[in-house]
Design an enzyme around this catalytic site. Structure first.
Site, PDB file in Angstrom:
ATOM      1  N   ASN A  96      66.694  57.610 -64.419  1.00 18.12           N
ATOM      2  CA  ASN A  96      66.813  59.055 -64.582  1.00 18.12           C
ATOM      3  C   ASN A  96      68.264  59.484 -64.445  1.00 18.12           C
ATOM      4  O   ASN A  96      69.028  58.923 -63.661  1.00 18.12           O
ATOM      5  CB  ASN A  96      65.915  59.790 -63.573  1.00 18.12           C
ATOM      6  CG  ASN A  96      66.647  60.206 -62.314  1.00 18.12           C
ATOM      7  OD1 ASN A  96      67.359  61.214 -62.290  1.00 18.12           O
ATOM      8  ND2 ASN A  96      66.478  59.409 -61.250  1.00 18.12           N
ATOM      9  N   ARG A  97      68.611  60.468 -65.232  1.00 14.78           N
ATOM     10  CA  ARG A  97      69.902  61.148 -65.107  1.00 14.78           C
ATOM     11  C   ARG A  97      69.645  62.661 -65.196  1.00 14.78           C
ATOM     12  O   ARG A  97      70.295  63.394 -65.951  1.00 14.78           O
ATOM     13  CB  ARG A  97      70.887  60.675 -66.180  1.00 14.78           C
ATOM     14  CG  ARG A  97      70.388  60.759 -67.617  1.00 14.78           C
ATOM     15  CD  ARG A  97      71.548  60.495 -68.591  1.00 14.78           C
ATOM     16  NE  ARG A  97      71.136  60.528 -69.985  1.00 14.78           N
ATOM     17  CZ  ARG A  97      70.796  59.458 -70.696  1.00 14.78           C
ATOM     18  NH1 ARG A  97      70.804  58.250 -70.139  1.00 14.78           N
ATOM     19  NH2 ARG A  97      70.440  59.586 -71.973  1.00 14.78           N
ATOM     20  N   GLY A 144      62.629  64.608 -55.814  1.00 17.75           N
ATOM     21  CA  GLY A 144      62.766  64.384 -57.248  1.00 17.75           C
ATOM     22  C   GLY A 144      61.480  64.584 -58.012  1.00 17.75           C
ATOM     23  O   GLY A 144      61.503  64.840 -59.218  1.00 17.75           O
ATOM     24  N   SER A 159      73.100  60.763 -55.004  1.00 18.86           N
ATOM     25  CA  SER A 159      72.643  60.695 -56.395  1.00 18.86           C
ATOM     26  C   SER A 159      73.805  60.269 -57.283  1.00 18.86           C
ATOM     27  O   SER A 159      74.929  60.753 -57.124  1.00 18.86           O
ATOM     28  CB  SER A 159      72.123  62.052 -56.857  1.00 18.86           C
ATOM     29  OG  SER A 159      71.914  62.044 -58.262  1.00 18.86           O
ATOM     30  N   GLY A 185      61.455  51.230 -54.523  1.00 25.07           N
ATOM     31  CA  GLY A 185      60.675  50.086 -54.965  1.00 25.07           C
ATOM     32  C   GLY A 185      59.383  49.860 -54.209  1.00 25.07           C
ATOM     33  O   GLY A 185      58.922  48.718 -54.116  1.00 25.07           O
ATOM     34  N   ASN A 220      71.556  65.200 -49.620  1.00 22.35           N
ATOM     35  CA  ASN A 220      71.691  64.233 -50.706  1.00 22.35           C
ATOM     36  C   ASN A 220      73.147  64.172 -51.146  1.00 22.35           C
ATOM     37  O   ASN A 220      73.649  65.068 -51.820  1.00 22.35           O
ATOM     38  CB  ASN A 220      70.785  64.644 -51.878  1.00 22.35           C
ATOM     39  CG  ASN A 220      70.742  63.601 -52.989  1.00 22.35           C
ATOM     40  OD1 ASN A 220      71.575  62.707 -53.039  1.00 22.35           O
ATOM     41  ND2 ASN A 220      69.781  63.717 -53.881  1.00 22.35           N
ATOM     42  N   GLY A 279      62.273  52.008 -58.749  1.00 22.41           N
ATOM     43  CA  GLY A 279      61.116  51.170 -59.031  1.00 22.41           C
ATOM     44  C   GLY A 279      61.295  49.747 -58.533  1.00 22.41           C
ATOM     45  O   GLY A 279      62.135  49.450 -57.676  1.00 22.41           O
ATOM     46  N   GLY A 336      70.164  65.133 -63.138  1.00 24.92           N
ATOM     47  CA  GLY A 336      71.290  65.994 -62.796  1.00 24.92           C
ATOM     48  C   GLY A 336      70.911  67.213 -61.975  1.00 24.92           C
ATOM     49  O   GLY A 336      71.457  68.309 -62.169  1.00 24.92           O
ATOM     50  N   PHE A 337      69.968  67.042 -61.045  1.00 23.89           N
ATOM     51  CA  PHE A 337      69.572  68.141 -60.149  1.00 23.89           C
ATOM     52  C   PHE A 337      69.148  69.383 -60.931  1.00 23.89           C
ATOM     53  O   PHE A 337      69.569  70.518 -60.624  1.00 23.89           O
ATOM     54  CB  PHE A 337      70.710  68.519 -59.187  1.00 23.89           C
ATOM     55  CG  PHE A 337      71.064  67.496 -58.151  1.00 23.89           C
ATOM     56  CD1 PHE A 337      70.216  66.435 -57.865  1.00 23.89           C
ATOM     57  CD2 PHE A 337      72.264  67.594 -57.451  1.00 23.89           C
ATOM     58  CE1 PHE A 337      70.554  65.500 -56.886  1.00 23.89           C
ATOM     59  CE2 PHE A 337      72.610  66.670 -56.473  1.00 23.89           C
ATOM     60  CZ  PHE A 337      71.760  65.616 -56.197  1.00 23.89           C
ATOM     61  N   ASN A 373      68.566  55.947 -52.111  1.00 17.96           N
ATOM     62  CA  ASN A 373      68.485  56.676 -53.370  1.00 17.96           C
ATOM     63  C   ASN A 373      68.369  55.664 -54.520  1.00 17.96           C
ATOM     64  O   ASN A 373      68.127  54.478 -54.288  1.00 17.96           O
ATOM     65  CB  ASN A 373      69.731  57.558 -53.545  1.00 17.96           C
ATOM     66  CG  ASN A 373      69.442  58.842 -54.303  1.00 17.96           C
ATOM     67  OD1 ASN A 373      68.763  58.833 -55.319  1.00 17.96           O
ATOM     68  ND2 ASN A 373      69.961  59.961 -53.794  1.00 17.96           N
ATOM     69  N   LYS A 405      70.517  61.075 -46.695  1.00 21.24           N
ATOM     70  CA  LYS A 405      70.047  60.094 -47.682  1.00 21.24           C
ATOM     71  C   LYS A 405      71.239  59.337 -48.262  1.00 21.24           C
ATOM     72  O   LYS A 405      72.198  59.943 -48.734  1.00 21.24           O
ATOM     73  CB  LYS A 405      69.269  60.781 -48.806  1.00 21.24           C
ATOM     74  CG  LYS A 405      68.586  59.808 -49.758  1.00 21.24           C
ATOM     75  CD  LYS A 405      67.605  60.530 -50.650  1.00 21.24           C
ATOM     76  CE  LYS A 405      66.790  59.563 -51.484  1.00 21.24           C
ATOM     77  NZ  LYS A 405      65.749  60.258 -52.281  1.00 21.24           N
ATOM     78  N   ASP A 427      58.898  66.908 -57.058  1.00 14.38           N
ATOM     79  CA  ASP A 427      58.581  68.336 -57.054  1.00 14.38           C
ATOM     80  C   ASP A 427      59.814  69.103 -56.607  1.00 14.38           C
ATOM     81  O   ASP A 427      59.964  69.478 -55.454  1.00 14.38           O
ATOM     82  CB  ASP A 427      57.394  68.592 -56.112  1.00 14.38           C
ATOM     83  CG  ASP A 427      56.875  70.021 -56.197  1.00 14.38           C
ATOM     84  OD1 ASP A 427      57.441  70.824 -56.957  1.00 14.38           O
ATOM     85  OD2 ASP A 427      55.895  70.326 -55.478  1.00 14.38           O
ATOM     86  N   LYS A 428      60.709  69.356 -57.545  1.00 14.34           N
ATOM     87  CA  LYS A 428      61.997  69.957 -57.198  1.00 14.34           C
ATOM     88  C   LYS A 428      61.869  71.397 -56.719  1.00 14.34           C
ATOM     89  O   LYS A 428      62.597  71.835 -55.831  1.00 14.34           O
ATOM     90  CB  LYS A 428      62.936  69.894 -58.411  1.00 14.34           C
ATOM     91  CG  LYS A 428      63.347  68.489 -58.816  1.00 14.34           C
ATOM     92  CD  LYS A 428      64.149  68.517 -60.107  1.00 14.34           C
ATOM     93  CE  LYS A 428      64.483  67.110 -60.596  1.00 14.34           C
ATOM     94  NZ  LYS A 428      65.468  66.431 -59.752  1.00 14.34           N
ATOM     95  N   ASN A 434      74.042  61.029 -60.404  1.00 15.85           N
ATOM     96  CA  ASN A 434      73.984  61.847 -61.622  1.00 15.85           C
ATOM     97  C   ASN A 434      74.760  63.158 -61.554  1.00 15.85           C
ATOM     98  O   ASN A 434      74.710  63.945 -62.489  1.00 15.85           O
ATOM     99  CB  ASN A 434      72.517  62.140 -61.966  1.00 15.85           C
ATOM    100  CG  ASN A 434      71.738  60.865 -62.233  1.00 15.85           C
ATOM    101  OD1 ASN A 434      72.241  59.963 -62.897  1.00 15.85           O
ATOM    102  ND2 ASN A 434      70.530  60.780 -61.696  1.00 15.85           N
ATOM    103  N   THR A 435      75.460  63.414 -60.443  1.00 18.18           N
ATOM    104  CA  THR A 435      76.356  64.567 -60.336  1.00 18.18           C
ATOM    105  C   THR A 435      77.763  64.035 -60.121  1.00 18.18           C
ATOM    106  O   THR A 435      78.014  63.342 -59.132  1.00 18.18           O
ATOM    107  CB  THR A 435      75.945  65.482 -59.165  1.00 18.18           C
ATOM    108  OG1 THR A 435      74.659  66.032 -59.432  1.00 18.18           O
ATOM    109  CG2 THR A 435      76.943  66.608 -58.988  1.00 18.18           C
TER     110      THR A 435
END
Length: 357
Positions: A128-129, A80, A193, A317, A190, A290, A131-132, A266, A237, A82-83, A195-196
């Site tokens: 974050n959202r 996340g 996530s 975290g 993954n 976090g 979305g890849f 995740n 993951k 360095d994509k 967000n997808t």
């Protein structure tokens, strides 16, 4: 000397760099993220600067071997950050013992609408959202081919392209795997996530078993075709929001599929543990990372480690050296950081390496 260097890094980041980054783009977190990556990309192209930074961040550590991969230390960069692999040559110089690049998808995609990345500073958290958002698996493969031999192991996280129906997810993942397999020390799958749309349903027993079986079979085929000694290891993951029973189901499937390690965890959909000052952002859609995730990630790592023989990479975290040590004590062999790196900077990486040895 080491303590002096650590204090310099800590003060330099917290007092000088972080305030500047947090003000960029009128406080837009994604603006700061891209500015940081641009600097790290520039650093990647300066071998003398990388050598000097490596000397400055050096900490004596014992290597750890997982799935046949020798990690020089226990601290990794989480997926996340360095994509597209722009800083692939620099992460080792910052003290990391491995970097997980991506998440990338079979097709390039812009990700979700902006704004999509939010800091919650009183909670030491991020929502974050994204979305890849990425330039595609083939682009990352090309970047890694250009980068050449890297000083630390590199994992590549692969996910589902948003426009691909869940029913066609297996072939989508296989396309990404085929692109990056030659350049990755391990492949992180993954399926966790938030967000997808529909992605987390791939953690259910039957679809997960089908996906992992196909991916493991393909890495075996690719290894034979390329006359490599062994297939690229597959790491899985998982989400922190799984029930205990669902975690146990995932473990059963992963072990049957010959997955080589688990990454726990995740981001979370929970908003527990937020400071009052950050509650106005609690309604923002996306995954939370976090400090509020610290205890849950530790619990999942402990459950996974106690019920499986698979190695575990603990993530979630890790904001202090004590957080990292607690994950190792819970059963993790390696740890990864994301939000902790945003708030603590390079000094946190050094602190973790000194604590974990």
């Amino acid at each position: 000397m080491a303590d002096t260097r650590a204090r310099v890094f800590d003060l330099g980041y917290r007092k000088l760099m972080r305030p500047v980054l947090f003000r960029m783009g009128d406080g837009d977190a994604e603006t700061a993220h891209h500015a940081t990556l641009k600097q790290i990309q520039a650093l990647s192209g300066r071998p003398s600067a990388l050598k000097a930074l490596s000397r400055a961040t050096a900490v004596q550590t014992a290597p750890v071997t997982i799935a046949g991969i020798r990690f020089p230390n226990r601290v990794g960069l989480a997926a996340g950050v360095d994509k597209d692999g722009v800083g692939a040559r620099a992460w080792g110089a910052l003290g990391f013992g491995h970097a997980e690049l991506g998440t990338v998808t079979a097709q390039p995609q812009p990700g979700n609408d902006k704004p999509r990345l939010f800091r919650l500073p009183e909670s030491q958290a991020i929502i974050n959202r994204m979305g890849f958002n990425n330039l595609g698996a083939q682009h990352l493969a090309d970047a890694l081919a250009l980068a050449g031999k890297l000083p630390i192991p590199v994992g590549v996280s692969i996910g589902k392209t948003k426009v691909t129906p869940v029913e066609e997810a297996v072939e989508d993942y296989l396309t990404s795997l085929r692109a990056v397999d030659e350049y990755a020390d391990y492949i992180a799958v993954n399926v966790s996530s938030p967000n997808t749309p529909g992605l987390r349903t791939l953690q259910d027993k039957e679809p997960l078993a089908e996906l992992l079986a196909e991916l493991v079979t393909e890495t075996t085929r690719l290894a034979s075709t390329r006359k490599r000694a062994k297939p690229t290891p597959i790491f899985l993951k998982i989400a922190p929001d799984l029930t205990d029973e669902a975690i146990d189901d995932v473990l059963e499937v992963a072990q049957r599929a010959d997955v080589s390690a688990l990454i726990a965890t995740n981001t979370t959909l929970s908003r527990d543990g937020l400071a009052d000052a950050d509650l106005p952002l609690a309604s923002e859609a996306g995954g939370l990372s976090g400090a509020p995730l610290t205890r849950r990630a530790r619990y999942v790592v402990e459950r996974v480690a106690s019920r499986s023989s698979l190695p575990v990479i603990g993530v979630g975290g890790v904001m202090t050296a004590d957080d990292g040590k607690a994950l190792i004590d819970a059963g993790a062999s390696l740890i990864q950081v994301y939000s902790g790196f945003i708030y603590g900077g390079p000094a946190l990486v050094g602190d973790l390496n000194r604590a974990l040895g």
